[in-house]
Design an enzyme around this catalytic site. Structure first.
Site, PDB file in Angstrom:
ATOM      1  N   LYS A 247       0.798  -1.228   0.000  1.00  0.00           N
ATOM      2  CA  LYS A 247       0.000   0.000   0.000  1.00  0.00           C
ATOM      3  C   LYS A 247       0.831   1.278   0.000  1.00  0.00           C
ATOM      4  CE  LYS A 247      -4.465  -1.249   0.296  1.00  0.00           C
ATOM      5  NZ  LYS A 247      -5.556  -0.672  -0.504  1.00  0.00           N
TER       6      LYS A 247
ATOM      7  N   SER B   2       0.562  -9.831  -0.444  1.00  0.00           N
ATOM      8  CA  SER B   2       0.311  -8.396  -0.398  1.00  0.00           C
ATOM      9  C   SER B   2       0.589  -7.729   0.942  1.00  0.00           C
ATOM     10  CB  SER B   2      -1.146  -8.106  -0.799  1.00  0.00           C
ATOM     11  OG  SER B   2      -2.037  -8.756   0.089  1.00  0.00           O
TER      12      SER B   2
END
Length: 505
Positions: free
Chosen positions: A51, A305
């Site tokens: 992110k 992720s």
């Protein structure tokens, strides 16, 4: 549109703070699945998640006026950390609105980077509504966690790295999906340059908003979302992300929490990394894809992720990982209520390890046990064990897919002893956790004294811990202790323990 995003990705400013993460093969998983399984390690970023890419790319391109007003966002955690770090490096005031259900490790990490944290609501949509209130009232600049072209472009740099790092042809890329920023960015880049590569989104069954949108042909809002995989707990796919995903994502695979837990274990086995549930989605998805397609020898890339998971959640994850892998089954079995029954049952299981054994005396005729058994990875292993037990005359019920049984009943088996168990003694044992240790234990005790209570759970430690209730007349107590000393395992008499007296006696 793809050319526009391609340009945005190529000119993104992510490398001011982000690194090009490793892409390496997962040896154990590759061997097991018969394909080359590659893992893109976004857990290696400074905030342990991809992110940071999109958050920084967006913040760095704000106007001076927008920067002066400060930035605000709503996030379940990883985008929050990325924006907090970006704001600190760019000298911006940042307010992060997070759902109250956000793991504490993520909340602490955001605060440590200098951002103000506001906890509001139970899901992302609640936090988002409150963040918009701050935009309206204080004029702050909102940085969306996924539904923004610059954020999407920042995440798309992962696709750029994958194609650059892979020396072999890529057959498919598996991408976790929440609001869609990651899958949109990576899909846009890959489809612009390598349209033959399959792009497969992977969602939790508890928040499959992209799968629902593809089925309906338009964006839809899920009536509710589960928060086990909190990093992807989004009810509606983004508007900008949907515009890309509907044309560039070839399919979506959904995975259950149990399958996600199994994938977390797979990642640990191959990398020693402990990823969060959302971070393991792509690995869970590639396993289902290979099983469905029966493909061999392909290069399948997954994106790990994120790795922001509370330590205390690992207990739950480890409990169900083997079930999610299909290597542990949970059974309710009825056996005769007589000495030696446990031993005969365990002998029938052969070399299959027992992972759990729960029992409490109920009546004089039948004993109902709750038992976990490891089975092999080969197809049909579960059905084969059930058939063996039934052929030997054991009434058996498969509870492996029963949510209540797995998460509640297993901890509640037992209760107070009936009046008939008047001469019960309670003992706690430790014995080396090796194949056959439990069976040896039962052979020594099971034929001499009636077992009225039994609890055992294999936690993967060096020593197994077992709690056993035995019906022992006072005049045979010395004889029992002689057998226990002969057995040679450490043991403790817990008959006077107050917890036993309150809840089990």
């Amino acid at each position: 549109m793809l050319n526009e995003y391609l340009k945005k990705i190529l000119t993104s400013r992510v490398y001011d703070v982000a690194i090009e993460t490793a892409l390496h093969i997962a040896p154990f998983l590759s061997e097991r699945l018969g394909n080359q399984i590659w893992i893109k390690r976004e857990d290696q970023q400074g905030v342990y998640s991809f992110k940071i890419r999109g958050a920084y790319n967006k913040a760095a391109q704000l106007t001076e006026e927008e920067k002066a007003r400060g930035v605000v966002t709503a996030s379940a955690g990883n985008h929050a950390q990325g924006l907090a770090l970006a704001a600190r490096d760019l000298g911006l005031k940042a307010v992060i609105v997070m759902p109250r259900t956000t793991p504490e490790i993520k909340v602490r990490s955001v605060k440590a980077k200098g951002a103000k944290v506001v906890l509001h609501g139970d899901a992302f949509d609640d936090a988002f509504a409150y963040s918009q209130k701050l935009v309206a009232e204080k004029g702050m600049t909102y940085i969306h966690p996924y539904d923004d072209p610059d954020v999407i472009a920042g995440q798309g740099t992962i696709g750029m790295e994958i194609l650059r790092q892979m020396q072999q042809p890529v057959d498919a890329v598996f991408i976790p999906v929440g609001g869609g920023g990651l899958v949109a960015g990576v899909a846009a880049y890959i489809k612009a340059l390598k349209p033959e590569v399959r792009v497969i989104g992977v969602e939790s069954t508890e928040s499959a908003c992209l799968a629902a949108a593809l089925a309906a042909g338009k964006r839809v809002t899920l009536p509710e979302v589960g928060i086990f995989a909190d990093g992807v707990a989004v009810a509606t796919i983004g508007e900008h992300t949907w515009a890309i995903a509907k044309d560039c994502v070839d399919e979506v695979i959904t995975c259950t929490p149990d399958e996600i837990c199994a994938a977390i274990k797979d990642v640990f086995d191959d990398t020693r990394a402990v990823c969060e549930p959302a971070g393991a989605l792509a690995i869970a998805g590639v396993k289902k894809y290979v099983e469905r397609e029966g493909c061999e020898g392909q290069n399948l890339v997954t994106i790990l992720s994120g790795a922001n998971v509370n330590f205390d959640r690992l207990r739950y994850i480890s409990e169900v990982a083997e079930i999610g892998e299909g290597r542990e089954i949970i059974l309710a079995v009825t056996i005769a209520e007589q000495p030696g029954s446990f031993q005969r049952f365990c002998s029938l299981l052969g070399k299959r390890p027992i992972t759990e054994f729960n029992y409490r005396y109920g009546d004089d005729d039948k004993a109902r046990i709750y038992v976990g058994v490891k089975v092999g990875p080969e197809p049909g292993a579960r059905q084969a064990l059930l058939a063996e037990l039934q052929a030997d005359g054991y009434p058996v019920l498969d509870l492996t897919d029963d949510e209540m049984a797995k998460y509640h009943i297993r901890h509640m088996v037992g209760g107070h002893a009936p009046a008939a168990v008047y001469d019960e003694r309670l003992y706690r044992f430790e014995f080396p956790e090796r194949p056959g240790a439990l069976l040896l234990f039962l052979k020594t005790l099971g034929k001499r004294f009636n077992i009225s209570l039994f609890h055992y759970r294999n936690h993967g430690a060096a020593s197994g811990r077992t709690l056993v209730g035995l019906q022992v007349p006072e005049e045979k107590l010395a004889q029992l202790h002689g057998y226990l000393d002969e057995l040679g395992y450490p043991y403790w008499d817990e008959s006077d323990n107050m917890a036993y007296q309150l809840f089990l006696r």
